[in-house]
Design a protein around this motif. Structure first.
Motif, PDB file in Angstrom:
ATOM      1  N   GLY A 272       1.949  -0.916 -12.772  1.00 27.58           N
ATOM      2  CA  GLY A 272       2.111  -1.048 -11.446  1.00 27.58           C
ATOM      3  C   GLY A 272       3.362  -1.470 -11.000  1.00 27.58           C
ATOM      4  O   GLY A 272       4.105  -1.994 -10.270  1.00 27.58           O
ATOM      5  N   ARG A 294       7.652  -6.131  -8.098  1.00 28.66           N
ATOM      6  CA  ARG A 294       6.408  -5.437  -8.417  1.00 28.66           C
ATOM      7  C   ARG A 294       5.844  -5.322  -6.900  1.00 28.66           C
ATOM      8  O   ARG A 294       5.087  -4.185  -6.688  1.00 28.66           O
ATOM      9  CB  ARG A 294       5.023  -7.307  -8.342  1.00 28.66           C
ATOM     10  N   LEU A 295       6.981  -5.180  -5.619  1.00 29.81           N
ATOM     11  CA  LEU A 295       6.937  -4.921  -4.063  1.00 29.81           C
ATOM     12  C   LEU A 295       6.910  -3.775  -4.088  1.00 29.81           C
ATOM     13  O   LEU A 295       5.955  -2.790  -3.642  1.00 29.81           O
ATOM     14  CB  LEU A 295       7.943  -5.585  -3.641  1.00 29.81           C
ATOM     15  N   LEU A 298       3.669  -1.690  -4.552  1.00 31.04           N
ATOM     16  CA  LEU A 298       2.509  -2.595  -4.239  1.00 31.04           C
ATOM     17  C   LEU A 298       2.104  -1.953  -2.907  1.00 31.04           C
ATOM     18  O   LEU A 298       1.437  -1.421  -1.194  1.00 31.04           O
ATOM     19  CB  LEU A 298       2.587  -3.705  -3.975  1.00 31.04           C
ATOM     20  N   LEU A 299       3.790  -1.518  -1.923  1.00 34.50           N
ATOM     21  CA  LEU A 299       4.232  -0.924  -0.681  1.00 34.50           C
ATOM     22  C   LEU A 299       3.595   0.131  -0.832  1.00 34.50           C
ATOM     23  O   LEU A 299       2.637   0.845   0.134  1.00 34.50           O
ATOM     24  CB  LEU A 299       5.273  -0.861  -0.224  1.00 34.50           C
ATOM     25  N   MET A 301       0.594   1.314  -2.443  1.00 36.99           N
ATOM     26  CA  MET A 301       0.191   1.516  -2.400  1.00 36.99           C
ATOM     27  C   MET A 301      -0.880   1.280  -1.182  1.00 36.99           C
ATOM     28  O   MET A 301      -2.217   1.604  -0.737  1.00 36.99           O
ATOM     29  CB  MET A 301      -0.721   0.165  -3.420  1.00 36.99           C
ATOM     30  N   THR A 302      -0.267   0.000  -0.566  1.00 33.29           N
ATOM     31  CA  THR A 302      -0.976  -0.005   0.375  1.00 33.29           C
ATOM     32  C   THR A 302      -0.852   1.287   1.941  1.00 33.29           C
ATOM     33  O   THR A 302      -1.256   0.932   2.756  1.00 33.29           O
ATOM     34  CB  THR A 302       0.346  -0.986   1.634  1.00 33.29           C
ATOM     35  N   VAL A 303      -0.052   1.825   1.498  1.00 35.65           N
ATOM     36  CA  VAL A 303       0.087   3.375   2.571  1.00 35.65           C
ATOM     37  C   VAL A 303      -1.306   3.854   2.175  1.00 35.65           C
ATOM     38  O   VAL A 303      -2.195   4.349   3.480  1.00 35.65           O
ATOM     39  CB  VAL A 303       1.559   3.958   1.555  1.00 35.65           C
ATOM     40  N   LEU A 305      -3.925   2.705   0.325  1.00 33.25           N
ATOM     41  CA  LEU A 305      -5.255   2.055   1.841  1.00 33.25           C
ATOM     42  C   LEU A 305      -5.072   2.537   2.748  1.00 33.25           C
ATOM     43  O   LEU A 305      -6.438   2.299   3.373  1.00 33.25           O
ATOM     44  CB  LEU A 305      -5.202  -0.049   0.992  1.00 33.25           C
ATOM     45  N   MET A 306      -3.718   2.163   3.706  1.00 33.33           N
ATOM     46  CA  MET A 306      -3.950   2.264   4.834  1.00 33.33           C
ATOM     47  C   MET A 306      -4.588   3.830   5.402  1.00 33.33           C
ATOM     48  O   MET A 306      -5.579   3.935   6.631  1.00 33.33           O
ATOM     49  CB  MET A 306      -2.319   2.577   5.390  1.00 33.33           C
ATOM     50  N   PRO A 436      -3.089   1.652  -9.873  1.00 33.44           N
ATOM     51  CA  PRO A 436      -3.257   1.945  -8.350  1.00 33.44           C
ATOM     52  C   PRO A 436      -3.008   3.234  -8.118  1.00 33.44           C
ATOM     53  O   PRO A 436      -4.044   3.526  -7.022  1.00 33.44           O
ATOM     54  CB  PRO A 436      -2.070   0.857  -8.130  1.00 33.44           C
TER      55      PRO A 436
ATOM     56  N   ASN B 338      -5.090  -4.980  -6.129  1.00 29.45           N
ATOM     57  CA  ASN B 338      -4.174  -4.124  -6.932  1.00 29.45           C
ATOM     58  C   ASN B 338      -3.174  -5.645  -7.340  1.00 29.45           C
ATOM     59  O   ASN B 338      -2.575  -5.400  -8.784  1.00 29.45           O
ATOM     60  CB  ASN B 338      -2.982  -3.759  -5.949  1.00 29.45           C
ATOM     61  N   GLN B 342      -1.920  -7.034 -11.720  1.00 24.18           N
ATOM     62  CA  GLN B 342       0.009  -6.656 -12.088  1.00 24.18           C
ATOM     63  C   GLN B 342       0.272  -8.478 -12.811  1.00 24.18           C
ATOM     64  O   GLN B 342      -0.024  -8.293 -13.683  1.00 24.18           O
ATOM     65  CB  GLN B 342       0.334  -7.161 -10.702  1.00 24.18           C
ATOM     66  N   LEU B 375       5.700 -12.209  -1.731  1.00 28.89           N
ATOM     67  CA  LEU B 375       5.362 -10.732  -1.919  1.00 28.89           C
ATOM     68  C   LEU B 375       4.136 -10.039  -0.181  1.00 28.89           C
ATOM     69  O   LEU B 375       3.591  -9.232   0.323  1.00 28.89           O
ATOM     70  CB  LEU B 375       4.603 -10.541  -2.874  1.00 28.89           C
ATOM     71  N   LEU B 379       4.207  -7.575   2.962  1.00 29.57           N
ATOM     72  CA  LEU B 379       3.490  -6.574   2.872  1.00 29.57           C
ATOM     73  C   LEU B 379       2.569  -7.463   4.280  1.00 29.57           C
ATOM     74  O   LEU B 379       2.396  -6.274   4.978  1.00 29.57           O
ATOM     75  CB  LEU B 379       1.893  -6.960   1.508  1.00 29.57           C
TER      76      LEU B 379
END
Lengths: 462, 462
Positions: A272, A294-295, A298-299, A301-303, A305-306, A436, B338, B342, B375, B379
């Motif tokens: 990712g 990278r962001l 990650l965003l 994946m954050t969703v 994970l939520m 991810p 994650n 990276q 980051l 996040l």
């Protein structure tokens, strides 16, 4: 690897010491024991450790012909630094002597004002050619090729051809395959220098040339270029335009870097990291570019994970009654992620090496099913025993974890096998954020499998 | 990629249809429009789809010289299948005509009884040489090299040298660099065919040869071989024994496969898949070998995950009082994994491409620190808002997650940057199970950071 002089590090230390004392001549003498690629590597280190000034002085003390070779081995940003530190006259010399494809690479790295200063001093014909080459899209076959090749006519004899080659000279790798062109510049055939050298002088090129040749189009992507070299193992492949006119050739030495670059891109995508248009070295990329690359995922994946979190909260009643289950949640989620990633990586690699084909999907799933059952049973048994014997939990808890574990491993392996193939099927790069993506999905599914199994086995209403 | 005939898939379909009807001659005619590498690729598909018999019949219908070329492009297992299906006479012909390095590759793949049958019919001198080559360790420079090179003497003139080359002929790539040997077989210098062709006939080889050459030792690992080719960009590199006697050369076309193989090994190690001594294709590897390659690290990670579980259970009082925290646990653990992965991937790649050096450790950590703060802040803010606005949780819960998130990202990035460099420092392959190792450790640390932060902010005694 042994080079002629095996004391690379020791000699580099010596050179640095001489440079610090200002003993440039001594430094140069040690340096001159090495071949151009090694000298370039040393200069890179010197530039980094002692700064631009000393590196440039040393560079300017190299014999002119050596300096051009060394220059061509330096990385792009160091080339740009050196160009800005030397005189116009030195720049002209280097530019004149560089192989054409290296020249284009250098010009692509330089700031626009220096490029135009250089182009002003370039003869008009070459300037037109340079501009044409600079226009090929980054990463296309056109941007990798060189227009420096040996062109022959089919009515030449071997003796004519060899005399012609001797006359035009031509550098390094580009001499070993010669290209036979029609009057309309269309490519007719290829004849190797080997064939010319071992054939009778009186034979005709038209009788010796190979007409079943492999070629590339100027707009082919560099990935296809690398594939072609890997598949055919040629030293050079001709590049033609849409009218099948020969415009240049790509040599194998330039493709090695492409293979590295493409693989790196694949690996970074798997975890990712988005690539920039132009790949830069890790240390050369600024903090904000690193963040930008990278962001996004990650965003995303954050969703994911939520969502996993919300799913887990649905089982609040199960968790609050048997709080010890929380401690086993990471175990199930982690195992799902690890096993799924293993499979996905093997399949992605298999696809990119052409070992696995889309039509093998059922073979892959059948294999992964059997592998996952074996792995699942071993891991389950291991965990069951640990939970009973060490954690001293009731067998039902152990059984909950063990059964969930087998199901999780099976799901993760089958999903890890399917995802890359599905991505390829719909034309998406299978490597794209595979790791991810798989861990996000297996996190969700694993926690649901685990808590659902628990609610059934332990008889707790959700 | 364009090959001369752009209708590869269509023609392959045609050939298969002809074969099914038994129209072998028609099938062969279509096949013959392609170059050897393409024919080999088609045969592979035919072998897989229509079975051995039809593929072998078609193979035997190829003109003899084409069949040898095609054979050398086939993968090892298909070569072994074909060898077992054709006559001894055909085997002898193919063996005689194959390049020496290809011959060694084939012999390494074949069952021992067939190897000895083949060796019986080989002239004694060559048999000795073959046995010597078969003895070089798998993956060494010795196992990649070919003894077929052009040897010159330094007192030859250019005309002598060219006449000698013409006489010995010599195949394909191996002709473009010629090696000058002393009477004691020690390597003295290298002269390219290019230099010979463009120089005056009366010049002496000793005046033209390059004595500052790069060479490899027979026992160098194939990784070093690949490095040397990438660094110097040569078409071939000589291989010497411990007494500096020239024993063979390695050509660039054989190194492309090595680069692929080494990269694949790295990638597989990163996700905790152990390699076999001899890399096999995904589909060719049996279920139990797959299990054997994947199980060890999975077990290791299971233990790590068990520890994480026990750590979480230490915070039972926190979790049971604020059960909603359980739902945010995967978020923190997942983000840690994650972000750490990276960074580790970028650093491992940087190390293997020589873009990052061990001495750059502080630069790396400084960069990752800044990246992780950026980051982490983005996040955290995102999660904080979601927790307050969507989950409708009290701000203190949001703050707990947000603060933990920044700390987790910082830890994961710094750890992901340090681990590969530490591994390299102590001489362990940085790629070795990087992904699972990092997610295991960040899982532990993330959950502790999160639950510890929660216990402080929410004022719950652990």
């Amino acid at each position: 690897m042994d080079t002629k002089n095996q004391h690379f590090d020791r000699d580099l230390g010596k050179i640095m010491a001489y440079l610090e004392e200002g003993a440039y001549l001594k430094a140069r003498d040690v340096l001159m024991n090495y071949v151009a690629a090694d000298i370039a590597e040393m200069l890179e280190d010197i530039l980094e450790d002692l700064g631009m000034d000393k590196a440039v002085i040393l560079f300017r003390m190299l014999p002119k012909d050596v300096s051009v070779d060394v220059f061509s081995y330096l990385p792009g940003d160091d080339q740009a630094d050196i160009i800005q530190a030397i005189t116009d006259r030195e720049i002209s010399y280097i530019m004149k002597e560089l192989d054409f494809d290296d020249k284009i690479d250098v010009l692509e790295e330089l700031p626009a004002n220096i490029v135009s200063r250089i182009l002003e001093k370039t003869p008009r014909d070459e300037r037109r050619l340079i501009n044409e080459f600079l226009n090929y899209p980054e990463g296309s076959a056109g941007s990798l090729m060189t227009p420096e090749y040996i062109a022959l006519r089919d009515d030449m004899t071997v003796a004519d051809a060899l005399a012609h080659i001797k006359r035009v000279g031509m550098d390094s790798e580009t001499i070993y395959l010669c290209y036979v062109k029609h009057a309309d510049r269309k490519l007719e055939g290829i004849v190797s220098l080997r064939t010319l050298v071992i054939s009778d002088d009186s034979k005709l090129v038209s009788d010796l040339m190979e007409t079943d040749y492999v070629y590339l189009n100027v707009y082919d992507d560099q990935e296809e270029v690398a594939e072609a070299f890997k598949k055919y193992g040629f030293l050079a492949i001709p590049v033609v335009d849409n009218e099948h006119r020969l415009v240049g050739i790509i040599t194998v030495d330039d493709v090695m870097d492409v293979i590295e670059e493409e693989t790196t891109e694949d690996i970074e995508r798997m975890v990712g990291v988005m690539g920039d248009d132009e790949r830069k070295k890790y240390l050369d990329l600024g903090v904000f570019r690193h963040v930008k690359n990278r962001l996004p995922w990650l965003l995303f994946m954050t969703v994911a994970l939520m969502v996993t979190g919300s799913l887990i909260n649905q089982f609040e009643s199960v968790l609050s009654q048997v709080i010890v289950l929380v401690g086993y949640l990471p175990l199930l989620m982690g195992t799902g992620g690890n096993t799924g990633t293993q499979t996905a990586t093997l399949i992605i690699r298999g696809l990119s090496l052409d070992e696995v084909d889309l039509k093998d999907i059922f073979k892959v799933l059948w294999k992964e099913l059997r592998v996952s059952i074996c792995l699942g049973v071993v891991l389950s048994a291991f965990n069951f025993l640990k939970i009973i014997l060490i954690d001293q939990q009731p067998p039902l808890i152990g059984l909950t974890v063990a059964i969930s574990m087998i199901l999780v491993v099976m799901f993760a392996k089958l999903f890890g096998g399917t995802l890359p193939m599905a991505a390829k099927k719909i034309g998406v790069d299978p490597a794209l954020m595979a790791t991810p993506m798989i861990s996000s999905v297996t996190d969700m599914v694993s926690s649901v499998i685990f808590l659902f199994t628990a609610s059934i086995l332990l008889g707790i209403a959700i």
